[in-house]
Design a protein around this motif. Sequence first.
Motif, mmCIF file in Angstrom:
data_model
loop_
_atom_site.group_PDB
_atom_site.id
_atom_site.type_symbol
_atom_site.label_atom_id
_atom_site.label_comp_id
_atom_site.label_asym_id
_atom_site.label_seq_id
_atom_site.Cartn_x
_atom_site.Cartn_y
_atom_site.Cartn_z
ATOM 1 N N SER A 1 -9.285 4.014 -22.698
ATOM 2 C CA SER A 1 -8.977 2.987 -23.700
ATOM 3 C C SER A 1 -10.221 2.624 -24.505
ATOM 4 C CB SER A 1 -8.424 1.730 -23.027
ATOM 5 O OG SER A 1 -7.164 1.988 -22.473
ATOM 6 N N ALA A 2 -11.349 2.545 -23.848
ATOM 7 C CA ALA A 2 -12.599 2.223 -24.546
ATOM 8 C C ALA A 2 -12.955 3.322 -25.546
ATOM 9 C CB ALA A 2 -13.731 2.031 -23.530
ATOM 10 N N ARG A 3 -12.762 4.577 -25.156
ATOM 11 C CA ARG A 3 -13.025 5.691 -26.079
ATOM 12 C C ARG A 3 -12.117 5.615 -27.305
ATOM 13 N NH1 ARG A 3 -13.213 8.546 -21.174
ATOM 14 N NH2 ARG A 3 -15.335 9.202 -20.679
ATOM 15 N N VAL A 4 -10.830 5.361 -27.068
ATOM 16 C CA VAL A 4 -9.871 5.250 -28.173
ATOM 17 C C VAL A 4 -10.301 4.145 -29.140
ATOM 18 C CG1 VAL A 4 -7.486 4.602 -28.746
ATOM 19 C CG2 VAL A 4 -7.927 6.248 -26.920
ATOM 20 N N ALA A 5 -10.882 3.091 -28.613
ATOM 21 C CA ALA A 5 -11.357 1.977 -29.438
ATOM 22 C C ALA A 5 -12.730 2.259 -30.053
ATOM 23 C CB ALA A 5 -11.405 0.703 -28.607
ATOM 24 N N ALA A 6 -13.232 3.475 -29.873
ATOM 25 C CA ALA A 6 -14.510 3.937 -30.442
ATOM 26 C C ALA A 6 -15.738 3.321 -29.765
ATOM 27 C CB ALA A 6 -14.541 3.711 -31.953
ATOM 28 N N ALA A 7 -15.602 2.911 -28.513
ATOM 29 C CA ALA A 7 -16.777 2.411 -27.776
ATOM 30 C C ALA A 7 -17.700 3.583 -27.462
ATOM 31 C CB ALA A 7 -16.339 1.731 -26.489
ATOM 32 N N VAL A 8 -18.975 3.344 -27.528
ATOM 33 C CA VAL A 8 -19.954 4.385 -27.215
ATOM 34 C C VAL A 8 -20.488 4.256 -25.796
ATOM 35 C CG1 VAL A 8 -20.610 4.721 -29.624
ATOM 36 C CG2 VAL A 8 -21.856 3.056 -28.213
ATOM 37 N N ALA A 9 -20.190 3.119 -25.173
ATOM 38 C CA ALA A 9 -20.635 2.881 -23.805
ATOM 39 C C ALA A 9 -19.722 1.834 -23.177
ATOM 40 C CB ALA A 9 -22.087 2.400 -23.767
ATOM 41 N N ILE A 10 -19.787 1.770 -21.855
ATOM 42 C CA ILE A 10 -19.004 0.784 -21.118
ATOM 43 C C ILE A 10 -19.893 0.224 -20.009
ATOM 44 C CG2 ILE A 10 -18.000 2.530 -19.582
ATOM 45 C CD1 ILE A 10 -15.340 0.928 -19.747
ATOM 46 N N TRP A 11 -19.777 -1.062 -19.743
ATOM 47 C CA TRP A 11 -20.619 -1.670 -18.716
ATOM 48 C C TRP A 11 -19.848 -2.735 -17.970
ATOM 49 C CZ3 TRP A 11 -22.977 -6.716 -18.957
ATOM 50 C CH2 TRP A 11 -22.675 -7.433 -20.104
ATOM 51 N N LEU A 12 -20.436 -3.171 -16.853
ATOM 52 C CA LEU A 12 -19.776 -4.138 -15.981
ATOM 53 C C LEU A 12 -20.785 -4.791 -15.052
ATOM 54 C CD1 LEU A 12 -19.612 -2.693 -12.912
ATOM 55 C CD2 LEU A 12 -18.073 -1.221 -14.182
#
Length: 88
Positions: A30-41
């Motif tokens: 989902s993050a990729r589809v939204a064009a995110a370049v990174a994900i964190w937590l």
Amino acid sequence: MVAYIQTLEVLPEVRGQGVGGELLRRMESSARVAAAVAIWLHVDAENATAIRVYERHGFQLSGREADYYGRGRAGLIYAKPLRAERES
């Protein structure tokens, strides 16, 4: 854009069956589809099980916040760069 995972929880009776990994995979997609370049937590520094899941899925430790989960409970910051869905 960078995505953030607010929470990921798995019922105790189904832990160890790949549910957490599948939820994580779907969040990343989902993050990729939204064009995110990174994900964190953030993850509780004492939650070894969750830390293993994140590391197994390519997240790397990138920081630490003291008292994030309350007095004496540090939060570890994990991050992962994302490639476009078609490149993965």
